[in-house]
Design a protein around this motif. Structure first.
Motif, PDB file in Angstrom:
ATOM      1  N   CYS A  28      50.953  44.523  35.455  1.00  0.00           N
ATOM      2  CA  CYS A  28      49.484  43.946  35.197  1.00  0.00           C
ATOM      3  C   CYS A  28      50.231  42.593  34.604  1.00  0.00           C
ATOM      4  O   CYS A  28      50.273  41.806  35.241  1.00  0.00           O
ATOM      5  CB  CYS A  28      48.341  44.669  34.908  1.00  0.00           C
ATOM      6  SG  CYS A  28      47.112  43.828  34.311  1.00  0.00           S
ATOM      7  N   ALA A  29      51.174  43.384  32.938  1.00  0.00           N
ATOM      8  CA  ALA A  29      50.341  41.766  32.538  1.00  0.00           C
ATOM      9  C   ALA A  29      51.738  40.849  33.872  1.00  0.00           C
ATOM     10  O   ALA A  29      51.804  39.479  33.573  1.00  0.00           O
ATOM     11  CB  ALA A  29      50.823  42.022  31.032  1.00  0.00           C
ATOM     12  N   GLY A  33      52.825  35.298  36.435  1.00  0.00           N
ATOM     13  CA  GLY A  33      51.796  33.931  35.738  1.00  0.00           C
ATOM     14  C   GLY A  33      52.888  34.062  34.400  1.00  0.00           C
ATOM     15  O   GLY A  33      52.969  32.878  33.697  1.00  0.00           O
ATOM     16  N   TYR A 115      47.641  34.303  44.438  1.00  0.00           N
ATOM     17  CA  TYR A 115      48.878  35.101  44.096  1.00  0.00           C
ATOM     18  C   TYR A 115      49.371  35.554  45.264  1.00  0.00           C
ATOM     19  O   TYR A 115      50.743  35.260  45.200  1.00  0.00           O
ATOM     20  CB  TYR A 115      48.173  36.872  43.403  1.00  0.00           C
ATOM     21  CG  TYR A 115      48.831  36.350  42.418  1.00  0.00           C
ATOM     22  CD1 TYR A 115      48.534  36.550  40.506  1.00  0.00           C
ATOM     23  CD2 TYR A 115      49.757  37.663  42.252  1.00  0.00           C
ATOM     24  CE1 TYR A 115      49.964  36.301  40.033  1.00  0.00           C
ATOM     25  CE2 TYR A 115      50.642  38.093  41.352  1.00  0.00           C
ATOM     26  CZ  TYR A 115      50.667  37.488  39.512  1.00  0.00           C
ATOM     27  OH  TYR A 115      52.070  37.780  38.988  1.00  0.00           O
ATOM     28  N   PHE A 236      45.732  35.053  31.538  1.00  0.00           N
ATOM     29  CA  PHE A 236      45.912  35.359  32.921  1.00  0.00           C
ATOM     30  C   PHE A 236      46.856  35.952  32.458  1.00  0.00           C
ATOM     31  O   PHE A 236      47.029  37.249  33.371  1.00  0.00           O
ATOM     32  CB  PHE A 236      46.309  33.690  33.793  1.00  0.00           C
ATOM     33  CG  PHE A 236      46.992  34.236  35.420  1.00  0.00           C
ATOM     34  CD1 PHE A 236      46.323  33.566  36.185  1.00  0.00           C
ATOM     35  CD2 PHE A 236      48.310  34.268  35.329  1.00  0.00           C
ATOM     36  CE1 PHE A 236      46.289  33.522  37.360  1.00  0.00           C
ATOM     37  CE2 PHE A 236      48.742  34.038  36.557  1.00  0.00           C
ATOM     38  CZ  PHE A 236      47.751  34.329  37.860  1.00  0.00           C
ATOM     39  N   SER A 237      47.850  35.610  31.554  1.00  0.00           N
ATOM     40  CA  SER A 237      49.094  36.504  31.354  1.00  0.00           C
ATOM     41  C   SER A 237      48.685  37.755  30.883  1.00  0.00           C
ATOM     42  O   SER A 237      49.746  38.933  31.641  1.00  0.00           O
ATOM     43  CB  SER A 237      50.598  35.017  30.884  1.00  0.00           C
ATOM     44  OG  SER A 237      51.472  36.490  31.094  1.00  0.00           O
ATOM     45  N   SER A 333      47.854  45.614  41.038  1.00  0.00           N
ATOM     46  CA  SER A 333      46.745  45.497  39.322  1.00  0.00           C
ATOM     47  C   SER A 333      45.072  44.533  39.679  1.00  0.00           C
ATOM     48  O   SER A 333      44.270  45.398  39.820  1.00  0.00           O
ATOM     49  CB  SER A 333      46.877  44.984  38.447  1.00  0.00           C
ATOM     50  OG  SER A 333      46.953  43.865  38.335  1.00  0.00           O
TER      51      SER A 333
HETATM   52  N1  TRP Z   1      48.815  38.763  34.943  1.00  0.00           N
HETATM   53  C1  TRP Z   1      49.331  38.563  35.746  1.00  0.00           C
HETATM   54  C2  TRP Z   1      50.557  37.781  35.698  1.00  0.00           C
HETATM   55  O1  TRP Z   1      51.124  37.333  34.794  1.00  0.00           O
HETATM   56  C3  TRP Z   1      48.145  38.519  36.620  1.00  0.00           C
HETATM   57  C4  TRP Z   1      47.722  40.137  36.480  1.00  0.00           C
HETATM   58  C5  TRP Z   1      47.337  40.542  37.155  1.00  0.00           C
HETATM   59  C6  TRP Z   1      45.773  39.138  36.275  1.00  0.00           C
HETATM   60  N2  TRP Z   1      45.965  40.966  36.463  1.00  0.00           N
HETATM   61  C7  TRP Z   1      44.865  40.227  36.365  1.00  0.00           C
HETATM   62  C8  TRP Z   1      45.333  37.894  36.051  1.00  0.00           C
HETATM   63  C9  TRP Z   1      43.623  40.252  36.093  1.00  0.00           C
HETATM   64  C10 TRP Z   1      43.618  37.774  35.463  1.00  0.00           C
HETATM   65  C11 TRP Z   1      42.996  39.027  35.472  1.00  0.00           C
HETATM   66  O2  TRP Z   1      51.331  36.888  36.689  1.00  0.00           O
END
Ligand code: TRP
Length: 464
Positions: A28-29, A33, A115, A236-237, A333
């Motif tokens: 997810c993370a 991003g 996205y 975001f990341s 996610s």
């Molecule tokens: N973290 C992901 C990225 O860096 C994007 C993402 C996935 C996201 N789930 C999230 C961003 C929830 C904000 C909230 O690309």
């Protein structure tokens, strides 16, 4: 153990292990991003100082909020809206906290819509780079090819459609056979590919210049607006604030440690962002491109660099495959909270819920597609010229406004509203005084810092 909701047929899913959670939350993370957004924001905001602010934000704000979000999800074992409703009821406080869950579902949905458009570009570039189209190209020709690509809405739509299908396809298969399996395969592959690419960047003459850009802070170039961008990027990341981490937490086995999982995920995410910068900026400098290239940075710098290197078509295709994997494990996610809500609350079967959410996000994505061509307009934000109208506005609205607001609310709920006995029990921090440190951070430090940065945002928009 999965607890039953009021609806007797519904059983909340669970990851098969502690590691499955760590992999999924890292999936997810780690996403666009890290590899697409972080480098271009760092480029627009002067490099090193931005990176430093980013790292501080992750440590002081990101990690405590992530622990809180996982904790809320696991305690309630429901999708975000119902989770907040149940938690608020247990704490004897207002039902309105459910809107924090809504903020997450809606925000995640909006992020998913754009996205998927960018992820579609990465799909297209696997084939473009892999076919050797960029062999011996110049800065101008790479720019033209990119401009021609994003100028063609039908083509963008086709790739966006494919990526949305890929995302819905995984989510439709459910938590263990869909999300967990996808992460188990793609996350290790992503690491291997990233290491190969860094090895590659080390062989360019500009490796040092790239490192200097990323790691020597030049504070004159850091504006208040740059600080907002760094904080937005940290949220975001890490994937915070939009219900994704909350719902992943709700699938976490009760026996796993939230603290160790959170630190592992946050460190992995940060490491990948920094390593992506290390792989990318040497190539940017080696080819005389401007680091402040905006969203197109990765799509111009890299094809150009790969076009000039021996084996470039192969490694270039690998790189874009890596990006697709990263994007895919993140987009699932983003889709999961809304899908879980439809299943849990309205009794949808999973594949139907995924289809509905997929179609709706696909439709909204068309707004972003048109922002790069027919509806394009430019405006100034964060001292940077944003040229993709509504796409940029959706990105700013979600990353720089909704995520931080949701972050503050998560802090207020878990630090001020929730009884200490409850958060202490769920977090189960073994480290001496660890709980007190966490509590002080979510009660005072993180929300105040986020709030101050948001005040600054009003300034950027000249609201005061
Ligand atoms: N973290 C992901 C990225 O860096 C994007 C993402 C996935 C996201 N789930 C999230 C961003 C929830 C904000 C909230 O690309």
């Amino acid at each position: 153990m999965a607890r039953k909701s009021p609806d007797k047929k519904y059983v909340h899913s669970q990851w098969s292990s502690h590691w499955a959670f760590i992999l999924a939350a890292s999936g997810c993370a780690v996403g666009l991003g890290n590899v697409w957004r972080f480098p271009y924001l760092a480029g627009e905001n002067g490099g090193g100082a931005f990176v430093l602010v980013y790292l501080l934000t992750v440590a002081l704000i990101g990690i405590p909020i992530m622990m809180a979000e996982v904790m809320l999800g696991r305690r309630a074992r429901q999708s975000p809206v119902n989770a907040m409703r149940t938690l608020a009821a247990t704490e004897g406080t207002s039902r309105h906290w459910q809107y924090l869950g809504w903020l997450g579902i809606v925000g995640g949905f909006v992020i998913l819509s754009y996205y998927s458009v960018i992820a579609g570009w990465t799909l297209a570039y696997i084939f473009r780079v892999g076919s050797g189209q960029f062999a011996l190209s110049t800065g101008d020709s790479v720019r033209n090819i990119f401009a021609e690509f994003v100028g063609d809405p039908e083509r963008l739509l086709a790739w966006h459609t494919l990526f949305m299908l890929m995302t819905a396809g995984v989510v439709a298969r459910g938590v263990q056979s869909g999300l967990e399996q996808a992460n188990r395969v793609m996350m290790p592959a992503l690491f291997v590919l990233l290491l190969v690419l860094i090895g590659y960047a080390m062989h360019t003459d500009h490796f040092g210049a790239g490192l200097a850009f990323l790691f020597s802070p030049d504070f004159d170039r850091l504006t208040g607006a740059g600080v907002i961008a760094a904080m937005g990027q940290a949220f975001f990341s890490l994937g915070l604030g939009m219900g994704a981490i909350m719902i992943y937490g709700s699938y976490m086995p009760k026996t796993s440690s939230i603290v160790s999982a959170t630190f592992t995920v946050a460190l992995t995410d940060t490491l990948v962002a920094v390593l992506a910068g290390v792989a990318i900026f040497p190539l940017v400098f080696a080819n005389g491109l401007a680091p402040a290239g905006g969203p197109s940075l990765v799509f111009q710098a890299l094809p150009l660099a790969f076009g000039q290197m021996p084996g470039g078509a192969f490694f270039g295709a690998l790189f874009f495959i890596l990006l697709v994997f990263a994007a895919w494990t993140s987009s699932i996610s983003l889709m999961e909270p809304a899908v879980a809500w439809l299943v849990e609350r309205h009794g949808f079967i999973r594949w139907k819920a995924s289809a509905w959410v997929g179609v709706a996000a696909w439709l909204l994505g068309i707004v972003s597609i048109l922002s790069f061509n027919r509806w394009a307009f430019a405006f100034d934000f964060l001292g940077a010229r944003k040229s993709s109208g509504l796409f940029d506005l959706l990105d700013i609205l979600t990353a720089n406004i909704m995520l931080p607001v949701s972050g503050i609310l998560i802090c207020v709920f878990s630090g001020w509203v929730m009884r200490r006995a409850h958060s202490r029990e769920e977090l189960d921090i073994r480290f001496p005084r660890g709980y007190n440190v966490w509590l002080a951070l979510v009660k005072y430090v993180s929300p105040v810092l986020v709030f101050l940065v948001l005040l600054n945002l009003l300034n950027v928009f000249n609201l005061f």
